[in-house]
Design a protein around this motif. Structure first.
Motif, PDB file in Angstrom:
ATOM      1  N   THR A   1       0.853  -1.183   0.000  1.00 43.98           N
ATOM      2  CA  THR A   1       0.000   0.000   0.000  1.00 43.98           C
ATOM      3  C   THR A   1       0.887   1.231   0.000  1.00 43.98           C
ATOM      4  OG1 THR A   1      -0.116   0.052   2.401  1.00 43.98           O
ATOM      5  CG2 THR A   1      -1.858  -1.139   1.260  1.00 43.98           C
ATOM      6  N   THR A   2       0.442   2.207  -0.710  1.00 42.50           N
ATOM      7  CA  THR A   2       1.181   3.455  -0.774  1.00 42.50           C
ATOM      8  C   THR A   2       0.334   4.565  -0.177  1.00 42.50           C
ATOM      9  OG1 THR A   2       0.325   4.044  -2.952  1.00 42.50           O
ATOM     10  CG2 THR A   2       2.340   2.714  -2.892  1.00 42.50           C
ATOM     11  N   PHE A   3       0.960   5.670   0.079  1.00 39.72           N
ATOM     12  CA  PHE A   3       0.233   6.829   0.584  1.00 39.72           C
ATOM     13  C   PHE A   3      -0.855   7.232  -0.403  1.00 39.72           C
ATOM     14  CE2 PHE A   3      -0.253  11.471   0.724  1.00 39.72           C
ATOM     15  CZ  PHE A   3      -0.767  11.586   2.008  1.00 39.72           C
ATOM     16  N   MET A   4      -0.523   7.179  -1.695  1.00 41.69           N
ATOM     17  CA  MET A   4      -1.497   7.572  -2.717  1.00 41.69           C
ATOM     18  C   MET A   4      -2.702   6.625  -2.738  1.00 41.69           C
ATOM     19  SD  MET A   4      -0.606  10.279  -4.013  1.00 41.69           S
ATOM     20  CE  MET A   4       0.785  11.334  -4.065  1.00 41.69           C
ATOM     21  N   SER A   5      -2.474   5.330  -2.622  1.00 44.68           N
ATOM     22  CA  SER A   5      -3.600   4.398  -2.658  1.00 44.68           C
ATOM     23  C   SER A   5      -4.471   4.528  -1.409  1.00 44.68           C
ATOM     24  CB  SER A   5      -3.115   2.958  -2.825  1.00 44.68           C
ATOM     25  OG  SER A   5      -2.398   2.533  -1.691  1.00 44.68           O
ATOM     26  N   GLN A   6      -3.871   4.898  -0.292  1.00 45.06           N
ATOM     27  CA  GLN A   6      -4.648   5.061   0.938  1.00 45.06           C
ATOM     28  C   GLN A   6      -5.475   6.348   0.933  1.00 45.06           C
ATOM     29  OE1 GLN A   6      -1.648   4.852   3.945  1.00 45.06           O
ATOM     30  NE2 GLN A   6      -1.555   2.627   3.920  1.00 45.06           N
ATOM     31  N   THR A   7      -4.993   7.377   0.245  1.00 40.47           N
ATOM     32  CA  THR A   7      -5.703   8.651   0.236  1.00 40.47           C
ATOM     33  C   THR A   7      -6.549   8.850  -1.016  1.00 40.47           C
ATOM     34  OG1 THR A   7      -3.788   9.749  -0.752  1.00 40.47           O
ATOM     35  CG2 THR A   7      -3.946   9.783   1.650  1.00 40.47           C
ATOM     36  N   MET A   8      -6.608   7.849  -1.885  1.00 41.49           N
ATOM     37  CA  MET A   8      -7.347   7.983  -3.143  1.00 41.49           C
ATOM     38  C   MET A   8      -8.825   8.346  -2.954  1.00 41.49           C
ATOM     39  SD  MET A   8      -7.365   5.379  -6.366  1.00 41.49           S
ATOM     40  CE  MET A   8      -5.603   5.243  -6.357  1.00 41.49           C
ATOM     41  N   PRO A   9      -9.542   7.737  -2.004  1.00 41.90           N
ATOM     42  CA  PRO A   9     -10.943   8.151  -1.827  1.00 41.90           C
ATOM     43  C   PRO A   9     -11.081   9.633  -1.483  1.00 41.90           C
ATOM     44  CG  PRO A   9     -10.538   6.097  -0.679  1.00 41.90           C
ATOM     45  CD  PRO A   9      -9.205   6.602  -1.139  1.00 41.90           C
ATOM     46  N   TRP A  10     -10.191  10.138  -0.648  1.00 38.99           N
ATOM     47  CA  TRP A  10     -10.283  11.542  -0.235  1.00 38.99           C
ATOM     48  C   TRP A  10      -9.930  12.482  -1.379  1.00 38.99           C
ATOM     49  CZ3 TRP A  10     -13.133  11.641   3.714  1.00 38.99           C
ATOM     50  CH2 TRP A  10     -13.083  10.609   4.648  1.00 38.99           C
ATOM     51  N   THR A  11      -8.904  12.141  -2.137  1.00 42.04           N
ATOM     52  CA  THR A  11      -8.548  13.012  -3.258  1.00 42.04           C
ATOM     53  C   THR A  11      -9.636  12.994  -4.325  1.00 42.04           C
ATOM     54  OG1 THR A  11      -7.219  11.232  -4.235  1.00 42.04           O
ATOM     55  CG2 THR A  11      -6.060  12.862  -2.905  1.00 42.04           C
ATOM     56  N   GLY A  12     -10.302  11.853  -4.485  1.00 41.27           N
ATOM     57  CA  GLY A  12     -11.407  11.783  -5.425  1.00 41.27           C
ATOM     58  C   GLY A  12     -12.557  12.696  -5.022  1.00 41.27           C
ATOM     59  N   ILE A  13     -12.880  12.703  -3.739  1.00 39.00           N
ATOM     60  CA  ILE A  13     -13.950  13.576  -3.241  1.00 39.00           C
ATOM     61  C   ILE A  13     -13.560  15.038  -3.417  1.00 39.00           C
ATOM     62  CG2 ILE A  13     -15.146  14.306  -1.134  1.00 39.00           C
ATOM     63  CD1 ILE A  13     -15.040  11.334  -0.262  1.00 39.00           C
ATOM     64  N   ILE A  14     -12.308  15.360  -3.121  1.00 35.92           N
ATOM     65  CA  ILE A  14     -11.839  16.740  -3.274  1.00 35.92           C
ATOM     66  C   ILE A  14     -11.941  17.173  -4.734  1.00 35.92           C
ATOM     67  CG2 ILE A  14      -9.791  18.216  -3.156  1.00 35.92           C
ATOM     68  CD1 ILE A  14      -9.025  16.598  -0.613  1.00 35.92           C
ATOM     69  N   LEU A  15     -11.526  16.303  -5.661  1.00 36.09           N
ATOM     70  CA  LEU A  15     -11.623  16.640  -7.085  1.00 36.09           C
ATOM     71  C   LEU A  15     -13.071  16.800  -7.533  1.00 36.09           C
ATOM     72  CD1 LEU A  15      -8.847  14.407  -8.667  1.00 36.09           C
ATOM     73  CD2 LEU A  15      -8.930  16.889  -8.588  1.00 36.09           C
ATOM     74  N   LEU A  16     -13.961  15.956  -7.012  1.00 35.68           N
ATOM     75  CA  LEU A  16     -15.375  16.070  -7.362  1.00 35.68           C
ATOM     76  C   LEU A  16     -15.943  17.399  -6.881  1.00 35.68           C
ATOM     77  CD1 LEU A  16     -17.949  14.785  -8.520  1.00 35.68           C
ATOM     78  CD2 LEU A  16     -18.347  13.811  -6.256  1.00 35.68           C
ATOM     79  N   VAL A  17     -15.652  17.783  -5.650  1.00 36.68           N
ATOM     80  CA  VAL A  17     -16.139  19.057  -5.117  1.00 36.68           C
ATOM     81  C   VAL A  17     -15.554  20.218  -5.916  1.00 36.68           C
ATOM     82  CG1 VAL A  17     -16.045  20.584  -3.101  1.00 36.68           C
ATOM     83  CG2 VAL A  17     -16.584  18.164  -2.814  1.00 36.68           C
ATOM     84  N   PHE A  18     -14.265  20.144  -6.221  1.00 40.01           N
ATOM     85  CA  PHE A  18     -13.606  21.184  -7.021  1.00 40.01           C
ATOM     86  C   PHE A  18     -14.289  21.332  -8.374  1.00 40.01           C
ATOM     87  CE2 PHE A  18     -10.506  22.382 -10.257  1.00 40.01           C
ATOM     88  CZ  PHE A  18     -10.008  23.556  -9.728  1.00 40.01           C
ATOM     89  N   THR A  19     -14.569  20.208  -9.015  1.00 41.22           N
ATOM     90  CA  THR A  19     -15.211  20.244 -10.339  1.00 41.22           C
ATOM     91  C   THR A  19     -16.606  20.848 -10.250  1.00 41.22           C
ATOM     92  OG1 THR A  19     -13.965  18.275 -10.976  1.00 41.22           O
ATOM     93  CG2 THR A  19     -15.893  18.816 -12.308  1.00 41.22           C
ATOM     94  N   ILE A  20     -17.381  20.431  -9.259  1.00 40.90           N
ATOM     95  CA  ILE A  20     -18.746  20.947  -9.121  1.00 40.90           C
ATOM     96  C   ILE A  20     -18.721  22.450  -8.860  1.00 40.90           C
ATOM     97  CG2 ILE A  20     -20.781  20.904  -7.625  1.00 40.90           C
ATOM     98  CD1 ILE A  20     -20.307  17.861  -7.351  1.00 40.90           C
ATOM     99  N   LEU A  21     -17.834  22.892  -7.997  1.00 43.28           N
ATOM    100  CA  LEU A  21     -17.773  24.323  -7.681  1.00 43.28           C
ATOM    101  C   LEU A  21     -17.343  25.152  -8.887  1.00 43.28           C
ATOM    102  CD1 LEU A  21     -16.209  24.305  -4.110  1.00 43.28           C
ATOM    103  CD2 LEU A  21     -18.573  24.775  -4.753  1.00 43.28           C
ATOM    104  N   HIS A  22     -16.499  24.613  -9.731  1.00 42.52           N
ATOM    105  CA  HIS A  22     -16.003  25.391 -10.870  1.00 42.52           C
ATOM    106  C   HIS A  22     -16.876  25.271 -12.110  1.00 42.52           C
ATOM    107  CE1 HIS A  22     -12.513  25.757  -8.302  1.00 42.52           C
ATOM    108  NE2 HIS A  22     -12.193  26.791  -9.029  1.00 42.52           N
ATOM    109  N   LEU A  23     -17.896  24.424 -12.076  1.00 37.31           N
ATOM    110  CA  LEU A  23     -18.834  24.356 -13.194  1.00 37.31           C
ATOM    111  C   LEU A  23     -19.924  25.410 -13.073  1.00 37.31           C
ATOM    112  CD1 LEU A  23     -19.267  20.523 -13.770  1.00 37.31           C
ATOM    113  CD2 LEU A  23     -18.090  22.173 -15.225  1.00 37.31           C
ATOM    114  N   LYS A  24     -20.033  26.004 -11.909  1.00 42.46           N
ATOM    115  CA  LYS A  24     -21.071  27.024 -11.691  1.00 42.46           C
ATOM    116  C   LYS A  24     -20.733  28.306 -12.394  1.00 42.46           C
ATOM    117  CE  LYS A  24     -22.873  25.244  -7.427  1.00 42.46           C
ATOM    118  NZ  LYS A  24     -23.253  25.505  -6.089  1.00 42.46           N
TER     119      LYS A  24
END
Length: 86
Positions: free
Chosen positions: A63-86
């Motif tokens: 396991t790597t740091f990236m694989s352990q934090t992947m769910p959180w980075t995915g959520i952050i990217l989703l929120v970022f995308t939603i906020l910038h589509l407005k």
């Protein structure tokens, strides 16, 4: 600022084609999401329903740091995308 203005002008000059491209990107996103859900359902069915299976104790290897934090980075990217589509 000149590079940004040039980029904005090129996007603006696409006209209606830009909306078509955005629609295609949105469709690809929805397809990606749907396929991920379908794969998850197939995985649950392959395990025999909602039964859990025995797992080995986490040794920390593989396991790597990236694989352990992947769910959180995915959520952050989703929120970022939603906020910038407005």
């Amino acid at each position: 600022p000149d590079a940004f203005n040039l980029y904005a002008y090129k996007l603006f000059s696409l006209g209606g084609l830009l909306y078509i491209i955005e629609g295609i990107l949105a469709a690809i996103f929805v397809l990606h999401l749907g396929l991920a859900i379908k794969l998850n359902i197939e995985n649950v069915q392959a395990r025999g329903g909602s039964k859990r299976y025995a797992m080995k104790k986490n040794t920390g290897r593989g396991t790597t740091f990236m694989s352990q934090t992947m769910p959180w980075t995915g959520i952050i990217l989703l929120v970022f995308t939603i906020l910038h589509l407005k």
